[in-house]
Structure formats: structure tokens, C-alpha cells
Design a protein around this motif. Structure first.
Motif, PDB file in Angstrom:
ATOM      1  N   SER A  45       0.830  -1.205   0.000  1.00 54.93           N
ATOM      2  CA  SER A  45       0.000   0.000   0.000  1.00 54.93           C
ATOM      3  C   SER A  45       0.866   1.256   0.000  1.00 54.93           C
ATOM      4  O   SER A  45       1.861   1.336   0.714  1.00 54.93           O
ATOM      5  N   LYS A  46       0.452   2.242  -0.817  1.00 55.09           N
ATOM      6  CA  LYS A  46       1.123   3.548  -0.774  1.00 55.09           C
ATOM      7  C   LYS A  46       0.430   4.429   0.259  1.00 55.09           C
ATOM      8  O   LYS A  46       0.956   5.455   0.646  1.00 55.09           O
ATOM      9  N   LEU A 152      -9.054  -5.294  -7.321  1.00 62.76           N
ATOM     10  CA  LEU A 152      -8.981  -3.972  -7.952  1.00 62.76           C
ATOM     11  C   LEU A 152      -9.410  -2.893  -6.966  1.00 62.76           C
ATOM     12  O   LEU A 152      -8.810  -1.812  -6.887  1.00 62.76           O
ATOM     13  N   ASN A 153     -10.429  -3.194  -6.187  1.00 62.80           N
ATOM     14  CA  ASN A 153     -10.885  -2.266  -5.142  1.00 62.80           C
ATOM     15  C   ASN A 153      -9.740  -1.965  -4.176  1.00 62.80           C
ATOM     16  O   ASN A 153      -9.428  -0.815  -3.858  1.00 62.80           O
ATOM     17  N   LEU A 154      -9.069  -3.034  -3.748  1.00 62.40           N
ATOM     18  CA  LEU A 154      -7.972  -2.901  -2.790  1.00 62.40           C
ATOM     19  C   LEU A 154      -6.808  -2.101  -3.376  1.00 62.40           C
ATOM     20  O   LEU A 154      -6.200  -1.249  -2.708  1.00 62.40           O
ATOM     21  N   MET A 155      -6.507  -2.357  -4.656  1.00 63.37           N
ATOM     22  CA  MET A 155      -5.403  -1.656  -5.314  1.00 63.37           C
ATOM     23  C   MET A 155      -5.702  -0.168  -5.422  1.00 63.37           C
ATOM     24  O   MET A 155      -4.801   0.669  -5.271  1.00 63.37           O
ATOM     25  N   TYR A 160      -3.025   2.810  -6.354  1.00 70.21           N
ATOM     26  CA  TYR A 160      -2.529   2.408  -7.681  1.00 70.21           C
ATOM     27  C   TYR A 160      -3.527   2.729  -8.787  1.00 70.21           C
ATOM     28  O   TYR A 160      -4.723   2.445  -8.649  1.00 70.21           O
ATOM     29  N   ASN A 161      -3.006   3.295  -9.861  1.00 72.05           N
ATOM     30  CA  ASN A 161      -3.810   3.539 -11.067  1.00 72.05           C
ATOM     31  C   ASN A 161      -3.373   2.646 -12.217  1.00 72.05           C
ATOM     32  O   ASN A 161      -4.008   2.586 -13.250  1.00 72.05           O
TER      33      ASN A 161
END
Ligand SMILES: Nc1nc2c(c(=O)[nH]1)N[C@H]1C(S)=C(S)[C@@H](COP(=O)(O)OP(=O)(O)OC[C@H]3O[C@@H](n4cnc5c(N)ncnc54)[C@H](O)[C@@H]3O)O[C@H]1N2
Ligand code: MOO
Length: 391
Positions: A45-46, A152-155, A160-161
Motif C-alpha cells: 500500500s502507498k 482492484l478495489n484494494l489496489m 494504484y492507477n
């Protein structure tokens, strides 16, 4: 032909995997195109969420200390001085430390407040702490995961894009046969419609690879030979359909064998047992037998597994279920069988009906909703449990 000595599916796949030296390529793609792709790196995670804190619910943020000494004597509650509104997920005025659910508090006409009699207030209740949802540098998803909507939700939450994923392998499909014509043409005597290409496209795309389809190729040995060379330039896997058996125009077995560092003709499973499997220039070349259900069976056990191997997808439970056999089922002594099935729900049970040779081609293709593979020499009884895969 001695069917007993043919290798089994798993033996052939192991031989292939041990010989192929794959160099998977990685590409970055936008997040909104990443469903069903395979992640190529561990992702951390960022973001930290909530960044500082947020309300857990729709409520009224207060200072817990006000409820120890002054309450309930305190008379006038002033908005933004003694309390503020705090909505689910939102930050709120740093003066306050605790959130009361809106349904547990009543604002009285005299300016005082009243809590529901059974409501017990604890310090910091109703508040999400910093990082309670996500912490910066926390592992989000491991590499080699097949991405779904939760991922994708988590990313997105993790900041993240775009994501690094394995490139889709390029699979080239070459239909061969002098008798084949396109579906747009009415068949004359001796002609047959090239119908496998559309099925192969659908399967390949479902399984996460890219398909390139060649025009129909005539059974001319020199042409088939040069078309294969050409396809090998840009493909990761080459599929040649038809000409796998013993006919006068069945050149494909020999053409592939001559170029291969490894070659296996025929496997212990029917339909589709005359399949040819070679490795040329470190690329699998598969000669799929021509009849449509034989083509499907070979696609399913061989090509699907090769794509999974390329993409490092390991999903053995996907679409797998167990049901009860509706009839007795006996298989030949010497060869495993791929069976098309029709599954129905009867009295809360999945009932499994294998199609036989009695049903017409159209009926099988129309009603098949699952498949199974049954080992040689099986003798199953009506009511026995059988494993199958939904298609
Ligand atoms: N004497 C023997 N004859 C056959 C044997 C055998 O052992 N001895 N094996 C049979 C088995 S089992 C199979 S499976 C087939 C394999 O056939 P081929 O891979 O050689 O395919 P073709 O002969 O070219 O065509 C067979 C059949 O499939 C139709 N076909 C081919 N390509 C397509 C396509 N793209 N779309 C739709 N249909 C296609 C083709 O027109 C023929 O009707 O061999 C048995 N024979
Ligand atoms: O192996 Mo073949 O006709 O039985 O598909």
C-alpha cells in the motif's frame, strides 16, 4: 494401436513443463483493464487510511470527558463548541474524541441532550483510528494472483492507477483441411464448415491469452510447413487444427515432429487422442484433432493448462463441484474419457447426466453445461458422487 502404452495427460504436461524455459514478460496496464490479469509483483500500500481518523458511523462527535462530570446536568449544547456532526467515514473536528450514533442521542428543546437509556458511551467509541483500514507499506496482494474485483478495489485504495501484470501469451490458431470452408459459404459436396475457430477464440480469451487466427490452410505439405515457421516468429503457443491422424492428407504430425526437440503423438484420453504435442524453439506447438469435441477436449486439458503455466495461474477449485450420477457409467479399460455433461438441480441435489453417443451433436452442444474426465476402467453406479467442472 496399443492404447495402454500411451502417456496420461499429467505425464505429458509434466514433460512439457520440465522442458519449457519460459521468460514471462511484464507490462504495466491501467487498473480498469486489470481484471482477470495476473499480477507480476507483490504490491504494498502507498496509502494509510484513514490518514488520521474517521467516524465509524453517522453520529455526533463529542468529548468523552463531558460525559463524566457534567452530564446530564449540563444544559446548553452548542454545535461546533460542545459537539459536531460526524458522518460515516468522514474526519471531524479535532476537538472531539468520541462519536455517538445518531439514533442514540436526542436534542431536547431546552438545548440539552439525552442519550438512549441502554446506550453506554466509551472513550473513542465510534472512531476509526489512523491506519485501521490500510497501513502504508502493508502487503495488499501477492504476485501471481489472478486479479478479481476485490483486488482492484484494494489496489485503488492502496493508491494504484496502473499495475504490473504478465503479458498475455500470444496463441496462434491455424485451421487446416482441404474440405474446410468459411461459415459464410454454403457447403457443396465434400465440404465442411470451419466451426472450431470461433470456439477456440472464445476459450483462449476466457483463459487469459491473445488469439491470432490464420485463414484456412489447405493440406499442402510445403505450405503447412512454411506457415508453421512463420507463426513461430510471433507466437508463444501455436495450435494447428486437423490432420492429426492417419488420413492421406494428415501431414501435420510429421511436420511438427520433424522440427521438434520434444514430440508426443497421442495421449491416453478420448476424444482427441491423436493430439500431437511438440516443442519447437522453446514454444509448444499443439496439433488439435479436427472433430469439434476432440478439439475442445485437447484445448481444455492441454492448451488451458499451458496458458495457466505461462501466466502462473493456479486455480484448481475454479468451477469445480460434485454431483450425483443419474445413470451407471462404465469407461473403456484402456483410455480415459472426457465426457460432456448436463447438470440439473433436482430436490436440492446436483444431478449429473453424461451425454452418450445416442444423442445428436446439436443436442450435446446445446445442453452441455459441464465436463468431467473419468479414468480408464471406471465402473460407477447411479447415485455415486462424481466431480465435474462447470463450463
Ligand atoms: N484410420 C483411422 N482413422 C481415424 C483415427 C484412427 O486412429 N485411425 N482417429 C480418429 C480420431 S480418434 C480422430 S479425433 C480424428 C482426428 O482427425 P484429424 O485431426 O486428422 O482431423 P481431420 O481428418 O482433418 O478432420 C476430421 C474431422 O474434423 C473436421 N474438422 C477439422 N478441422 C475443423 C475445423 N477447424 N472446424 C470444424 N471441423 C473441423 C473435418 O472436417 C473432419 O470432419 O481422426 C479419426 N480418424
Ligand atoms: O479421439 Mo477421436 O474421435 O475419438 O476424438
Amino acid at each position: 494401436m496399443n492404447l495402454e502404452n500411451l502417456p496420461k495427460i499429467d505425464e505429458v504436461l509434466s514433460s512439457l513443463y520440465s522442458r519449457l524455459k519460459l521468460q514471462r514478460k511484464v507490462e504495466y496496464i491501467p487498473l480498469n483493464q486489470a481484471a482477470n490479469r495476473v499480477l507480476a509483483e507483490d504490491m504494498l500500500s502507498k496509502n494509510t487510511l484513514p490518514v488520521v481518523r474517521s467516524s465509524k458511523l453517522d453520529g455526533v462527535a463529542v468529548n468523552f470527558s463531558d460525559f463524566q462530570e457534567n452530564y446530564p446536568e449540563r444544559k446548553i449544547w452548542e454545535k461546533d463548541i460542545d459537539y459536531c456532526l460526524a458522518d460515516t467515514g468522514d474526519d471531524f473536528n479535532p476537538k472531539f474524541d468520541t462519536v455517538i450514533p445518531i439514533e442514540n442521542i436526542t436534542f431536547l428543546k431546552d438545548g440539552n441532550i439525552k442519550l438512549s437509556p441502554d446506550f453506554i458511551l466509551n472513550k473513542y467509541s465510534g472512531v476509526n483510528k489512523s491506519g485501521s483500514h490500510l497501513k502504508s507499506q502493508e502487503l495488499l496482494i501477492k504476485k501471481d494472483t489472478l486479479l478479481n474485483f476485490f483486488h482492484l478495489n484494494l489496489m485503488a485504495s492502496g493508491g494504484y492507477n496502473a499495475l504490473p501484470v504478465y503479458e498475455k501469451p500470444i496463441v496462434t490458431y491455424i485451421p487446416t483441411g482441404n474440405e474446410l470452408i468459411y461459415p459464410s459459404i454454403s457447403p457443396s459436396r465434400g465440404e465442411n464448415i470451419e466451426s472450431n475457430g470461433i470456439m477456440v477464440r472464445n476459450l483462449i480469451e476466457q483463459w487469459g491469452a491473445r488469439l491470432i487466427t490464420y485463414p484456412i490452410c489447405k493440406d499442402i505439405r510445403a505450405n503447412l510447413n512454411s506457415i508453421l515457421d512463420e507463426a513461430l516468429f510471433f507466437s508463444d503457443i501455436v495450435l494447428i487444427n486437423g490432420g492429426s491422424s492417419k488420413g492421406s492428407e494428415d501431414f501435420n504430425t510429421k511436420i511438427i515432429e520433424d522440427k521438434s526437440s520434444f514430440f508426443q503423438h497421442r495421449v491416453k484420453v478420448a476424444p482427441g487422442f491423436p493430439i500431437g504435442i511438440g516443442i519447437i524453439d522453446n514454444k509448444p506447438v499443439i496439433n488439435l484433432p479436427g472433430p469439434p469435441i476432440a478439439t475442445f477436449a485437447a484445448m481444455h486439458w492441454c492448451v488451458k493448462n499451458l496458458i495457466n503455466y505461462y501466466l502462473k495461474v493456479n486455480n484448481p477449485l475454479k468451477n469445480i463441484a460434485y454431483g450425483e450420477l443419474a445413470t451407471d457409467l462404465k469407461t473403456p479399460e484402456k483410455i480415459d474419457l472426457y465426457l460432456l455433461l448436463r447438470i440439473d438441480i433436482l430436490q436440492n441435489k446436483l444431478v449429473v447426466r453424461p451425454f452418450s453417443n445416442k444423442e445428436r451433436h446439436a443436442e450435446k452442444m446445446h445442453l452441455c453445461n459441464a465436463i468431467t474426465r473419468v479414468p480408464a476402467g471406471s465402473n460407477l453406479r447411479k447415485g455415486d458422487s462424481i466431480k465435474f467442472e462447470w463450463i
